[in-house]
Design a protein around this motif. Structure first.
Motif, PDB file in Angstrom:
ATOM      1  N   PRO A 254       2.488   4.395  -3.403  1.00 25.39           N
ATOM      2  CA  PRO A 254       3.759   4.647  -3.177  1.00 25.39           C
ATOM      3  C   PRO A 254       4.226   5.236  -1.776  1.00 25.39           C
ATOM      4  O   PRO A 254       3.257   5.711  -1.029  1.00 25.39           O
ATOM      5  N   ALA A 255       5.190   4.788  -1.294  1.00 25.40           N
ATOM      6  CA  ALA A 255       5.599   5.261   0.126  1.00 25.40           C
ATOM      7  C   ALA A 255       5.420   6.565   0.474  1.00 25.40           C
ATOM      8  O   ALA A 255       4.783   6.919   1.532  1.00 25.40           O
ATOM      9  N   GLN A 256       5.575   7.418  -0.521  1.00 25.46           N
ATOM     10  CA  GLN A 256       5.598   8.882  -0.104  1.00 25.46           C
ATOM     11  C   GLN A 256       4.058   9.411   0.020  1.00 25.46           C
ATOM     12  O   GLN A 256       3.802  10.685   0.412  1.00 25.46           O
TER      13      GLN A 256
ATOM     14  N   ALA B 115     -13.497   3.781  10.147  1.00 24.44           N
ATOM     15  CA  ALA B 115     -13.189   3.024   9.368  1.00 24.44           C
ATOM     16  C   ALA B 115     -13.558   3.489   7.611  1.00 24.44           C
ATOM     17  O   ALA B 115     -12.919   3.322   6.959  1.00 24.44           O
ATOM     18  N   ALA B 116     -14.483   4.154   7.832  1.00 27.78           N
ATOM     19  CA  ALA B 116     -15.274   4.905   6.392  1.00 27.78           C
ATOM     20  C   ALA B 116     -14.228   6.016   6.333  1.00 27.78           C
ATOM     21  O   ALA B 116     -13.782   6.275   5.067  1.00 27.78           O
ATOM     22  N   LEU B 117     -13.723   6.779   7.083  1.00 25.40           N
ATOM     23  CA  LEU B 117     -12.848   8.011   6.796  1.00 25.40           C
ATOM     24  C   LEU B 117     -11.406   7.500   6.469  1.00 25.40           C
ATOM     25  O   LEU B 117     -10.718   8.326   5.811  1.00 25.40           O
ATOM     26  N   ALA B 118     -11.273   6.334   6.907  1.00 24.77           N
ATOM     27  CA  ALA B 118      -9.748   5.634   6.493  1.00 24.77           C
ATOM     28  C   ALA B 118      -9.785   5.565   5.095  1.00 24.77           C
ATOM     29  O   ALA B 118      -8.795   5.839   4.140  1.00 24.77           O
ATOM     30  N   ALA B 119     -11.047   5.067   4.352  1.00 25.60           N
ATOM     31  CA  ALA B 119     -11.160   4.827   3.240  1.00 25.60           C
ATOM     32  C   ALA B 119     -11.134   6.231   2.331  1.00 25.60           C
ATOM     33  O   ALA B 119     -10.611   6.711   1.329  1.00 25.60           O
ATOM     34  N   VAL B 120     -11.805   7.369   3.215  1.00 25.15           N
ATOM     35  CA  VAL B 120     -11.470   8.732   2.224  1.00 25.15           C
ATOM     36  C   VAL B 120     -10.229   9.131   2.307  1.00 25.15           C
ATOM     37  O   VAL B 120      -9.793   9.585   1.306  1.00 25.15           O
ATOM     38  N   GLU B 121      -9.622   8.875   3.431  1.00 24.42           N
ATOM     39  CA  GLU B 121      -7.914   9.371   3.391  1.00 24.42           C
ATOM     40  C   GLU B 121      -7.184   8.373   2.226  1.00 24.42           C
ATOM     41  O   GLU B 121      -6.361   9.008   1.607  1.00 24.42           O
ATOM     42  N   PHE B 122      -7.624   7.265   2.035  1.00 23.09           N
ATOM     43  CA  PHE B 122      -6.764   6.431   1.002  1.00 23.09           C
ATOM     44  C   PHE B 122      -7.394   7.172  -0.456  1.00 23.09           C
ATOM     45  O   PHE B 122      -6.148   7.380  -1.275  1.00 23.09           O
ATOM     46  N   LEU B 123      -8.355   7.396  -0.640  1.00 18.22           N
ATOM     47  CA  LEU B 123      -8.877   8.336  -1.819  1.00 18.22           C
ATOM     48  C   LEU B 123      -8.125   9.396  -2.030  1.00 18.22           C
ATOM     49  O   LEU B 123      -7.481   9.927  -3.150  1.00 18.22           O
ATOM     50  N   ALA B 124      -7.877  10.167  -1.090  1.00 18.62           N
ATOM     51  CA  ALA B 124      -7.017  11.573  -1.094  1.00 18.62           C
ATOM     52  C   ALA B 124      -5.777  11.281  -1.402  1.00 18.62           C
ATOM     53  O   ALA B 124      -5.046  11.958  -2.298  1.00 18.62           O
ATOM     54  N   ARG B 125      -5.082  10.138  -0.746  1.00 20.25           N
ATOM     55  CA  ARG B 125      -3.759   9.760  -1.204  1.00 20.25           C
ATOM     56  C   ARG B 125      -3.740   9.357  -2.429  1.00 20.25           C
ATOM     57  O   ARG B 125      -2.446   9.623  -3.301  1.00 20.25           O
TER      58      ARG B 125
ATOM     59  N   ARG C 293      -5.616  10.214  -5.160  1.00 19.52           N
ATOM     60  CA  ARG C 293      -5.395  11.318  -6.120  1.00 19.52           C
ATOM     61  C   ARG C 293      -4.332  12.014  -6.090  1.00 19.52           C
ATOM     62  O   ARG C 293      -3.447  12.376  -7.172  1.00 19.52           O
ATOM     63  N   GLU C 294      -3.688  12.134  -5.038  1.00 20.02           N
ATOM     64  CA  GLU C 294      -2.196  12.984  -4.814  1.00 20.02           C
ATOM     65  C   GLU C 294      -1.162  12.197  -5.596  1.00 20.02           C
ATOM     66  O   GLU C 294      -0.157  12.889  -6.208  1.00 20.02           O
ATOM     67  N   SER C 295      -1.045  10.831  -5.631  1.00 20.02           N
ATOM     68  CA  SER C 295       0.133  10.071  -5.948  1.00 20.02           C
ATOM     69  C   SER C 295      -0.183   9.925  -7.705  1.00 20.02           C
ATOM     70  O   SER C 295       0.849   9.738  -8.238  1.00 20.02           O
ATOM     71  N   GLY C 296      -1.422  10.071  -8.055  1.00 18.58           N
ATOM     72  CA  GLY C 296      -1.725  10.072  -9.611  1.00 18.58           C
ATOM     73  C   GLY C 296      -1.680   8.696 -10.200  1.00 18.58           C
ATOM     74  O   GLY C 296      -1.548   8.409 -11.193  1.00 18.58           O
TER      75      GLY C 296
END
Length: 520
Positions: free
Chosen positions: A253-255, A228-238, A240-243
């Motif tokens: 965003p969907a992409q 669950a904690a790593l799912a939050a890490v993945e969200f933060l990465a996405r 940052r990527e989305s801006g």
């Protein structure tokens, strides 16, 4: 009689838009206080709503000695203290640290974890998720166990609105629209859901052993909290990527979405195995809040379920709750996302006496109370934007409902229980009191019936802070003592179902609300 369906206690966005945030969220915390008209406000995160008796007593002393003496429970099972004086922040933080309620300053506002309140108490569910709560909280505060690159996925950067839900399989908190949800499955393990369905949309049949949604992953029980904690890490990465500086997973965003494939790869890199769970979810109504009264456990012990009128307790009421917790075998108090309290660990004889004490103190201990089903925002004088003292008006509405009851004793009890609420200054900054049943006993031991009328929410301005999801009766203040009553939500989203509402005065609210609900 006014009665209400039990709906998810959080309000979720439609998901149709992708906001671009120009700032961090402004959610208050224990260290970031919110200035209000009645003094500063502190929101104290309590993962899973779990407090030891000693922590509950310490929290009460904080409210009495630093705040206005009262405590509010939020829709995430956290605690709020209002009326704090300027300059008390350092003392407040020191007291919370000493009580173990502030384990990490950097992670103060991100410890938003709701959990099935009855887990491990009533014999239902597929797992006792209390251990997951502890493990997830530790992972959030000590990110070394997540094996992430330094500076990447810093969990202290999560928004104060980001939410984890740990469901023991009964389907209660899985319906709350959390960003990351764990659902215990039969035979062990858990389904990990990132994003998930919006609040009120129903729970996938995984809670009953069926297939989960197409983006869900199954993980082992021993890996659940870290996953669950790593799912939050993945969200933060996405994010940052989305801006976009998104606060919630559903805002991405969907992409740049958190997909099952991306999440499975991140988990595999951390040594966590997963299995996909394809298949369409099978909706079912979310399980309601624990009904007030006795909750029987498989070991002969009882828990006491108590509802708080408008989600608030006085200093004396909290002292009673904390004192009863210290006298129980469990020495524990659980705050629920439905703004109630559970006290586990009582013998049958002790439980009956404790319920009598709680009822005498003005707390709700029976499922037919007229308080169940009423919610309200902060209102005046706590909120400068409010047009009316909505809590006083909601109180009079409850008293008006009680006057219509057959039993005069119920009327007297409701009037007594509402005495303090008339002078209340409010409950939360961006979330009021969640409606629950208001009058009448639900069938099936407190579960909502198909014919139950809608919940009622009284708001001081057009923002309607804290209103429930789904369909609900909206009593909106249009002036100091004037209201417009209509039905909102449902298929048309968060818009009125009729062009014109019913214009009434505060004194006419009880009858007007009953009439509107009788036509829905």
């Amino acid at each position: 009689m006014l009665a209400a369906m039990s709906l998810p206690p959080t309000t979720t966005p439609s998901g149709d838009e992708t906001p671009v945030r120009g700032r961090d969220d402004a959610c208050p915390g224990a260290l970031r206080l919110h200035p209000a008209d009645d003094g500063s406000l502190a929101r104290i995160r309590v993962p899973g709503g779990l407090l030891t008796a000693r922590q509950a007593q310490a929290l009460g002393r904080v409210a009495e000695e630093l705040g206005d003496g009262r405590l509010d429970i939020t829709s995430r099972g956290n605690a709020q203290v209002r009326g704090l004086a300027a300059g008390c922040g350092a003392e407040l933080a020191a007291r919370l640290r000493a009580a173990g309620l502030l384990p990490s300053d950097r992670h103060d506002r991100v410890r938003n974890i709701v959990a099935s309140p009855l887990s491990g108490l009533d014999g239902a569910g597929h797992a006792d998720v209390v251990a997951w709560v502890r493990e997830l909280d530790a992972a959030l505060c000590d990110e070394a166990c997540l094996d992430t690159s330094p500076g990447r996925g810093e969990l202290s950067g999560l928004s104060g609105r980001f939410l984890f839900a740990l469901d023991d399989g009964r389907g209660d908190v899985a319906a709350l629209g959390a960003d990351v949800t764990l659902i215990a499955t039969p035979g062990g393990g858990a389904v990990l859901r990132a994003g998930g369905p919006s609040a009120g949309a129903g729970v996938a049949s995984v809670a009953a052993g069926g297939a989960a949604g197409g983006g869900d992953l199954w993980v082992r029980s021993e890996d659940a909290a870290r996953a669950a904690a790593l799912a939050a890490v993945e969200f933060l990465a996405r994010a940052r990527e989305s801006g976009t500086r998104a606060w919630r997973i559903r805002e991405l965003p969907a992409q740049h979405a958190v997909t099952a494939d991306r999440l499975a790869t991140r988990l595999a890199d951390a040594g966590i195995g997963t299995e996909p769970h394809p298949g369409a979810p099978v909706p079912r109504p979310p399980r309601p809040a624990p009904a007030p009264g006795l909750v029987s456990g498989p070991d002969g012990r009882h828990a006491l379920s108590v509802a708080l009128p408008l989600g608030r307790v006085s200093a004396a009421q909290w002292r009673l709750l904390a004192g009863l917790a210290s006298r129980s075998r469990a020495a524990e108090l659980r705050m629920t996302p439905w703004r109630g309290v559970l006290l586990p660990g009582f013998t049958p004889d002790d439980a009956r006496g404790a319920l009598s004490e709680l009822s005498g103190a003005g707390l709700v201990t029976t499922p037919d109370s007229p308080w169940l089903g009423v919610g309200a925002c902060t209102g005046r004088p706590g909120c400068a934007k409010s047009l009316a003292d909505v809590r006083a008006h909601a109180t009079r509405m409850v008293a008006g409902t009680a006057r219509g009851a057959a039993d005069p004793a119920e009327t007297d009890a409701a009037e007594t229980a509402t005495a303090e609420a008339v002078a209340d200054t409010g409950v939360v900054v961006a979330g009021g009191s969640e409606p629950r049943r208001m009058g009448g006993t639900a069938s099936g031991g407190g579960r909502q019936g198909a014919s139950d009328p809608l919940p009622v929410y009284v708001s001081g301005c057009e923002r309607r802070c804290g209103h429930p999801g789904g369909r609900w009766v909206d009593a909106l203040a249009t002036g100091d003592t004037d209201y417009r009553v209509t039905v909102r939500g449902g298929a048309r989203g968060d818009t009125p179902e009729a062009e014109d509402g019913v214009e009434v005065t505060a004194e006419q609210l009880a009858d007007a609300v009953a009439a509107v609900r009788g036509t829905t």
